[in-house]
Design an enzyme around this catalytic site. Sequence first.
Site, PDB file in Angstrom:
ATOM      1  N   HIS A  31     -27.163  31.383  39.862  1.00 32.94           N
ATOM      2  CA  HIS A  31     -25.922  31.654  39.139  1.00 32.94           C
ATOM      3  C   HIS A  31     -25.706  33.146  39.009  1.00 32.94           C
ATOM      4  O   HIS A  31     -26.623  33.888  38.683  1.00 32.94           O
ATOM      5  CB  HIS A  31     -25.984  31.034  37.740  1.00 32.94           C
ATOM      6  CG  HIS A  31     -24.727  31.229  36.963  1.00 32.94           C
ATOM      7  ND1 HIS A  31     -23.651  30.385  37.090  1.00 32.94           N
ATOM      8  CD2 HIS A  31     -24.355  32.186  36.088  1.00 32.94           C
ATOM      9  CE1 HIS A  31     -22.679  30.813  36.312  1.00 32.94           C
ATOM     10  NE2 HIS A  31     -23.078  31.903  35.689  1.00 32.94           N
ATOM     11  N   ASP A  73     -18.731  23.828  25.692  1.00 32.39           N
ATOM     12  CA  ASP A  73     -18.515  25.160  26.267  1.00 32.39           C
ATOM     13  C   ASP A  73     -17.065  25.364  26.679  1.00 32.39           C
ATOM     14  O   ASP A  73     -16.511  26.454  26.527  1.00 32.39           O
ATOM     15  CB  ASP A  73     -19.436  25.398  27.461  1.00 32.39           C
ATOM     16  CG  ASP A  73     -19.187  26.765  28.089  1.00 32.39           C
ATOM     17  OD1 ASP A  73     -19.387  27.768  27.379  1.00 32.39           O
ATOM     18  OD2 ASP A  73     -18.757  26.831  29.251  1.00 32.39           O
ATOM     19  N   ARG A  98     -13.134  31.659  22.504  1.00 32.76           N
ATOM     20  CA  ARG A  98     -13.676  33.024  22.574  1.00 32.76           C
ATOM     21  C   ARG A  98     -12.700  33.955  23.274  1.00 32.76           C
ATOM     22  O   ARG A  98     -12.532  35.121  22.901  1.00 32.76           O
ATOM     23  CB  ARG A  98     -15.009  33.019  23.332  1.00 32.76           C
ATOM     24  CG  ARG A  98     -16.153  32.439  22.515  1.00 32.76           C
ATOM     25  CD  ARG A  98     -17.342  32.125  23.402  1.00 32.76           C
ATOM     26  NE  ARG A  98     -17.824  33.298  24.113  1.00 32.76           N
ATOM     27  CZ  ARG A  98     -18.494  33.253  25.272  1.00 32.76           C
ATOM     28  NH1 ARG A  98     -18.773  32.092  25.834  1.00 32.76           N
ATOM     29  NH2 ARG A  98     -18.879  34.360  25.853  1.00 32.76           N
ATOM     30  N   SER A 148     -23.560  29.877  26.846  1.00 31.77           N
ATOM     31  CA  SER A 148     -22.495  29.313  27.683  1.00 31.77           C
ATOM     32  C   SER A 148     -23.009  29.071  29.099  1.00 31.77           C
ATOM     33  O   SER A 148     -22.864  27.974  29.669  1.00 31.77           O
ATOM     34  CB  SER A 148     -21.308  30.289  27.682  1.00 31.77           C
ATOM     35  OG  SER A 148     -20.377  29.968  28.681  1.00 31.77           O
ATOM     36  N   LYS A 151     -24.584  25.110  30.877  1.00 29.03           N
ATOM     37  CA  LYS A 151     -24.052  24.479  32.094  1.00 29.03           C
ATOM     38  C   LYS A 151     -25.136  24.328  33.156  1.00 29.03           C
ATOM     39  O   LYS A 151     -25.200  23.321  33.865  1.00 29.03           O
ATOM     40  CB  LYS A 151     -22.882  25.307  32.629  1.00 29.03           C
ATOM     41  CG  LYS A 151     -21.627  25.130  31.772  1.00 29.03           C
ATOM     42  CD  LYS A 151     -20.482  26.048  32.200  1.00 29.03           C
ATOM     43  CE  LYS A 151     -20.735  27.458  31.739  1.00 29.03           C
ATOM     44  NZ  LYS A 151     -19.564  28.345  31.770  1.00 29.03           N
TER      45      LYS A 151
HETATM   46  N1  URA Z   1     -19.754  32.987  32.293  1.00 30.44           N
HETATM   47  C1  URA Z   1     -19.805  31.883  31.523  1.00 30.44           C
HETATM   48  O1  URA Z   1     -19.916  30.784  32.035  1.00 30.44           O
HETATM   49  N2  URA Z   1     -19.751  32.017  30.201  1.00 30.44           N
HETATM   50  C2  URA Z   1     -19.641  33.218  29.600  1.00 30.44           C
HETATM   51  O2  URA Z   1     -19.610  33.274  28.386  1.00 30.44           O
HETATM   52  C3  URA Z   1     -19.580  34.361  30.397  1.00 30.44           C
HETATM   53  C4  URA Z   1     -19.645  34.215  31.757  1.00 30.44           C
END
Ligand code: URA
Length: 433
Positions: free
Chosen positions: A82, A161, A168, A183, A187
């Site tokens: 990621h 999220d 946010r 966050s 995932k």
């Molecule tokens: N990428 C995400 O998935 N969440 C965040 O808060 C920032 C970058």
Amino acid sequence: MRMVDLIEKKRDGKILSKEEIDFIIEGYTDGSIPDYQMSALLMAIFYQDMTDEEISHLTLAMANSGDIIDLSSIDGIKVDKHSTGGVGDTTTLVLAPLVASVGVPVAKMSGRGLGFTGGTLDKFESIPGFKIELSDQEFIDIVNKSKVAVIGQSGNLAAADKKLYALRDVTATVDSIPLIASSIMSKKIAAGADAIVLDVTTGDGAFMKDIEDAKRLAKTMVRIGKLAGRQTMAVISDMSEPLGEAIGNSLEIVEAIDTLKGNGPADLTEMCYVLGSQMVVLAKKAETLDEARAMLEEALHSGKALEKFREMVKDQGGDETVIDQTDQILTAKYTIELAAKTSGYVTKLVANEIGIAAMLLGAGRKTKEDDIDHAVGIKLHKKIGDEVAEGESLLTIYANSNEIDEVKELLYQNIFIGDVPKEPVLIHDIITE
Ligand code: URA
Ligand code: CA
């Protein structure tokens, strides 16, 4: 339990318990806690921070708020990768077939992009016919057969999220380390991988403009991953200039194919070796990083990695002739050169502004509803450290409109040419704990 008491507790810098965090995430996901209370809590977290323990509880509560993907019927150690975000970041397109070609199973769930250029899915969809909607069973069967497949992220992955990120975004609480870490990791954990390689970017084109912040984010995510039982490591990479030369969906597919043929830009190729070696070691296909790197170099130079890409395109219904005739997908009506106004050395290429220029051409989305134009984008001919002569082309713009004065102006404002050559940096640090 009352939300107002928990907001007060965090406002005063106290530590929230697992039960309290579960109450907050369950309540916010099911709608019993309203946005205004959640907004106040987010701002309290922004100022008061969270301990690693609180962040892990938050991450797991968010991971459990939606679907949990079970990849246990795929053989081997599944490693996910990621990036916290980049401009023209073509690494996934290269890495997925590259590491799969040495036996690492890659069951990749990707998202669509918002802002800058498209996401990995948009890029793959530049290949005619390429299908990213597979059933769970098709996905698993393909990975077991060919070691690699990429699908769209399940709509209900880490449901909390999705709501929290939107909140946010409009309450000035995006750039908070505990909130970004939870966050991203929620995932990744819900998506089912056994091990996770993180590319934490820093510089103008990244969330973390400052390297110390990037390190703290990386360390936090690595610790949370381990607490959740997933082997996790992070590479801190530089995103003050775009990675590689291509920014835009079709252009990045072509760049990935060139890289898999051994003709890619040096920085992108190196980044793929660095991240890929970590993936190979985490998947236990090699004992050391040096051994892993040698395997990847061999796969790239022998053509094995490119053949894996071809197999992947065929498995997912795409037109493999693109691999041999890449011009097929570079269909923009206009190609326009941007000539340097002075001679010297490129000292700065402001990644996020160049990303915005690509988005204005149509390569990215301003809102979720926008359509994407796969053919448009930017191909850089000069990067930081390169010498340039007045009148020489800095980059080619691929556009479907020839009214692009605004884009050209934006690009000129964000490419700096000076008298003294500057060394570009690619990797700042590797974080393993
Ligand atoms: N990428 C995400 O998935 N969440 C965040 O808060 C920032 C970058
Ligand atoms: Ca690129």
